[in-house]
Design an enzyme around this catalytic site. Sequence first.
Site, PDB file in Angstrom:
ATOM      1  N   CYS E  76     -52.992  -6.561  13.965  1.00  0.00           N
ATOM      2  CA  CYS E  76     -52.741  -5.404  14.795  1.00  0.00           C
ATOM      3  C   CYS E  76     -53.542  -5.346  16.051  1.00  0.00           C
ATOM      4  O   CYS E  76     -54.771  -5.609  16.047  1.00  0.00           O
ATOM      5  CB  CYS E  76     -53.069  -4.264  14.163  1.00  0.00           C
ATOM      6  SG  CYS E  76     -51.915  -2.587  14.082  1.00  0.00           S
ATOM      7  N   HIS E  77     -53.078  -4.999  17.208  1.00  0.00           N
ATOM      8  CA  HIS E  77     -54.116  -4.951  18.526  1.00  0.00           C
ATOM      9  C   HIS E  77     -54.828  -3.730  18.390  1.00  0.00           C
ATOM     10  O   HIS E  77     -54.496  -2.483  18.058  1.00  0.00           O
ATOM     11  CB  HIS E  77     -53.070  -4.842  19.812  1.00  0.00           C
ATOM     12  CG  HIS E  77     -52.106  -6.148  19.619  1.00  0.00           C
ATOM     13  ND1 HIS E  77     -51.192  -6.400  19.286  1.00  0.00           N
ATOM     14  CD2 HIS E  77     -52.315  -7.109  20.488  1.00  0.00           C
ATOM     15  CE1 HIS E  77     -50.422  -7.612  19.375  1.00  0.00           C
ATOM     16  NE2 HIS E  77     -51.320  -8.169  20.479  1.00  0.00           N
ATOM     17  N   MET E 115     -48.216   1.376  13.428  1.00  0.00           N
ATOM     18  CA  MET E 115     -49.144   0.948  12.458  1.00  0.00           C
ATOM     19  C   MET E 115     -50.332   2.159  12.121  1.00  0.00           C
ATOM     20  O   MET E 115     -50.686   2.293  10.960  1.00  0.00           O
ATOM     21  CB  MET E 115     -49.766  -0.562  12.434  1.00  0.00           C
ATOM     22  CG  MET E 115     -48.925  -1.616  12.423  1.00  0.00           C
ATOM     23  SD  MET E 115     -47.602  -1.281  11.078  1.00  0.00           S
ATOM     24  CE  MET E 115     -48.467  -1.212   9.744  1.00  0.00           C
ATOM     25  N   GLU E 116     -50.616   2.585  13.523  1.00  0.00           N
ATOM     26  CA  GLU E 116     -51.812   3.424  13.107  1.00  0.00           C
ATOM     27  C   GLU E 116     -51.261   4.788  12.386  1.00  0.00           C
ATOM     28  O   GLU E 116     -51.964   5.557  11.820  1.00  0.00           O
ATOM     29  CB  GLU E 116     -52.159   3.886  14.735  1.00  0.00           C
ATOM     30  CG  GLU E 116     -53.121   2.946  15.368  1.00  0.00           C
ATOM     31  CD  GLU E 116     -52.361   1.527  15.732  1.00  0.00           C
ATOM     32  OE1 GLU E 116     -51.063   1.599  15.808  1.00  0.00           O
ATOM     33  OE2 GLU E 116     -52.985   0.827  16.168  1.00  0.00           O
ATOM     34  N   ASP E 130     -57.801  10.175  -4.815  1.00  0.00           N
ATOM     35  CA  ASP E 130     -59.267   9.944  -5.250  1.00  0.00           C
ATOM     36  C   ASP E 130     -59.636  11.367  -5.703  1.00  0.00           C
ATOM     37  O   ASP E 130     -60.405  11.264  -6.630  1.00  0.00           O
ATOM     38  CB  ASP E 130     -59.946   9.299  -3.812  1.00  0.00           C
ATOM     39  CG  ASP E 130     -61.574   9.060  -4.260  1.00  0.00           C
ATOM     40  OD1 ASP E 130     -61.869   8.610  -5.246  1.00  0.00           O
ATOM     41  OD2 ASP E 130     -62.282   9.424  -3.342  1.00  0.00           O
TER      42      ASP E 130
END
Lengths: 167, 167, 167, 167, 167, 167
Positions: E76-77, E115-116, E130
């Site tokens: 990923c950039h 992707m972010e 969690d």
Amino acid sequence: MSEFTHFNDQGRAKMVDITEKKETSRAATAQSSILVNEEIYLNITNHKMRKGDVLAVAQVAGIMAAKQTSTIIPMCHPLPLSGIDLSFEWKKRQNGYELSIQAAVKTKGNTGVEMEALTAASVCALTIYDMCKAVDKGMVIGATFLKEKTGGKNGDYHRTAIPSTEL
Amino acid sequence: MSEFTHFNDQGRAKMVDITEKKETSRAATAQSSILVNEEIYLNITNHKMRKGDVLAVAQVAGIMAAKQTSTIIPMCHPLPLSGIDLSFEWKKRQNGYELSIQAAVKTKGNTGVEMEALTAASVCALTIYDMCKAVDKGMVIGATFLKEKTGGKNGDYHRTAIPSTEL
Amino acid sequence: MSEFTHFNDQGRAKMVDITEKKETSRAATAQSSILVNEEIYLNITNHKMRKGDVLAVAQVAGIMAAKQTSTIIPMCHPLPLSGIDLSFEWKKRQNGYELSIQAAVKTKGNTGVEMEALTAASVCALTIYDMCKAVDKGMVIGATFLKEKTGGKNGDYHRTAIPSTEL
Amino acid sequence: MSEFTHFNDQGRAKMVDITEKKETSRAATAQSSILVNEEIYLNITNHKMRKGDVLAVAQVAGIMAAKQTSTIIPMCHPLPLSGIDLSFEWKKRQNGYELSIQAAVKTKGNTGVEMEALTAASVCALTIYDMCKAVDKGMVIGATFLKEKTGGKNGDYHRTAIPSTEL
Amino acid sequence: MSEFTHFNDQGRAKMVDITEKKETSRAATAQSSILVNEEIYLNITNHKMRKGDVLAVAQVAGIMAAKQTSTIIPMCHPLPLSGIDLSFEWKKRQNGYELSIQAAVKTKGNTGVEMEALTAASVCALTIYDMCKAVDKGMVIGATFLKEKTGGKNGDYHRTAIPSTEL
Amino acid sequence: MSEFTHFNDQGRAKMVDITEKKETSRAATAQSSILVNEEIYLNITNHKMRKGDVLAVAQVAGIMAAKQTSTIIPMCHPLPLSGIDLSFEWKKRQNGYELSIQAAVKTKGNTGVEMEALTAASVCALTIYDMCKAVDKGMVIGATFLKEKTGGKNGDYHRTAIPSTEL
């Protein structure tokens, strides 16, 4: 022939299981170096008299990198490092001045700290390159290797033949 | 004598001000290497046929490290890297097998990517050491240096004398 | 009454949208301080003559922290910092010696660098505490505040009333 | 005069060797504060009724920063923190509203967690500054100090004279 | 058949060269979800009235993860994100309560932010797991997918068939 | 009704105190998946024959993410992971090819590694999405859940009803 340990049943990389390895005191020392020209040599050594010299920055970088080893090297186990110490030595070479960098790392853990020592020495050398590259981009980082390790069931390691770092 | 640029009026380290430098396309290529014994050489090259070989892991490590350069090297500017590519070449040496590692990095930014290329190559070599050290701790990471850079107002750099990586 | 900008329609925190803000040169200067006893003061200032003094380490820490601001402060935008510079000044106080820390940060970006300057100054002070706490845990980090910022459409900010840092 | 412990034989910074220190339960509590104007005070306290208030974000930031202490503070040892808790208290001051921030950190480890507590408190204050700075940049982060620590061979520490945080 | 773009001439992974791609405004929205039992549902929604609820923490986690995407996803950039916003919606399902998570991310950059957005949504769901796992470990994170993206030369993407998130 | 454990007396999130929990061997296995079209399936499986395939990169990403879990998930305790292993299995589905991802994590620590396993599986799936999205953005990451955990005083967990991952 011995087999690599970093691969699982599917032939893929894994982080080796060290759950059953014993927690003992472990230490490792690695060495790197950087060859610089006379102008940089004089600049660095004159800066020694100043408050924030090149080597002070490079040393902090090496220490911080040692602590980041398991995030930089994919299959490295996270370890609670208990001591990190870098030291320097200048040597006059035929084609310049060589700064020898030695990194000693300690832990009380389940596996050795060879990678932490090697990473500290490498990053220390890279940082020196960074801070001097405006003067000369021709600097060369020399041989980087493990000098010795102690602790752990596989026995100690002491390198006998030190690689020539004369480039 | 030229002065280091990384120091402020108090003689302390600073991150150099590049606000006024122009954003241009920049590229840099660095080289490192690792010398391994025949057993490791055969293990790595046989793994080539497998799904997750040593070099695949090392390459991912180099790419990820390039992106972390400004957090690893204290005075390095953060840069939006636009391309990273590592390649490998094996050479038979007198005392083993040398894997040459070449890292090419690109950006469109205000300063060069020499450190990113050097960091990628170094971390790639360190990762190979990590994955093979169970077989032999005597591996040596060879000379690490800048091969060339392009872009930026200070002109291009092309190393002419490639350091002997024969240890 | 003005409303906070960091909240979305559901009343939850968000990272504010700055896509349409203009990229301009921006700068900010923040100040912090740490009050130490005479023993620490003498130790630090004597170390000035040495190669890796306390302030050299603290300064590297401040510079590296500035670059990590957007990973430390949750709603902070990532910015390509183009310059970071920390400087120090000692002042004799009634109850000890105060080290004033000033952090100046620059960027060419879509939003200001106030948080980067404040984070650099804070982490610099914390690092000094860390390196001197074996001598005295009673040190106090003093007022930490923005001194000035320039650039951006909301106009410059110059603090007029400097908070007394006399504890 | 006592000597700093963070320096090696070459007079350079090192991460102190704690390999032989005993692993015990350790705790530390640090305090910081931030002084805000009435508008911000009302905004924050009204947000208390909302789902993602300023203090909730600041608290998460403080907890995450505590876990990052050894990557932020160069000579700090990595420690497996076993508990982190931040709490808040508002006080009306002559020149505004002061939010007192208390950070309590625990570990079972070889060295203390003073820096983790101080870092948590500082980053919590910085995050509040970040989220409210659009309203007023004049906020001031007040005195930041260690309140107490327990565990370890050097004995406990309980600060008696709390620094005035009235700015 | 089209070829993957992430591989170099040696057949190894690389970070694709985007130096020549145009910097434009880009946005992406991703969706994830988590299915919880009634006890957790009531606990979370009752906490809404409290100051630091589960969703507030999860949201901060998602925002911070979005900014770390290029350090988490190897190829990923790095991109200067200019806006991140997460929102939630509860749906009663046959076998529990589903919390739908939507993450919208923006940048002005050379490549997209899919992707972010996906990373923000995933990490948000993981954080909820969690914080509630002490009550029930049977929670299931549902389908995670891209809803839409805009900007960039390859045209916009709008998913038409939303995957059933009913588990 | 049981109460969440992640909240302090002020009703705010905290990192739960595990100082008194016993250090034992703990393990957890999580599962995720990604549904891809035939073109991507053929590309990935053909790449298996190549040196740096998609799954090799995704696996490294999963392993590295597991080690970063406590920096990604806000209330997660840092743990010295002692083993991480990811494996893959393809299944033909009605609407594509599903790659099932299984992540097994081990530690010797004071709390479980469920989150580390879940994070590894999620990030592995996200990385596959990243490397194949140039071919088709319609991929869907399927149900992500805990399969089993062992160790710790609360007893083991073995999921009986595996969620249908058929989208």
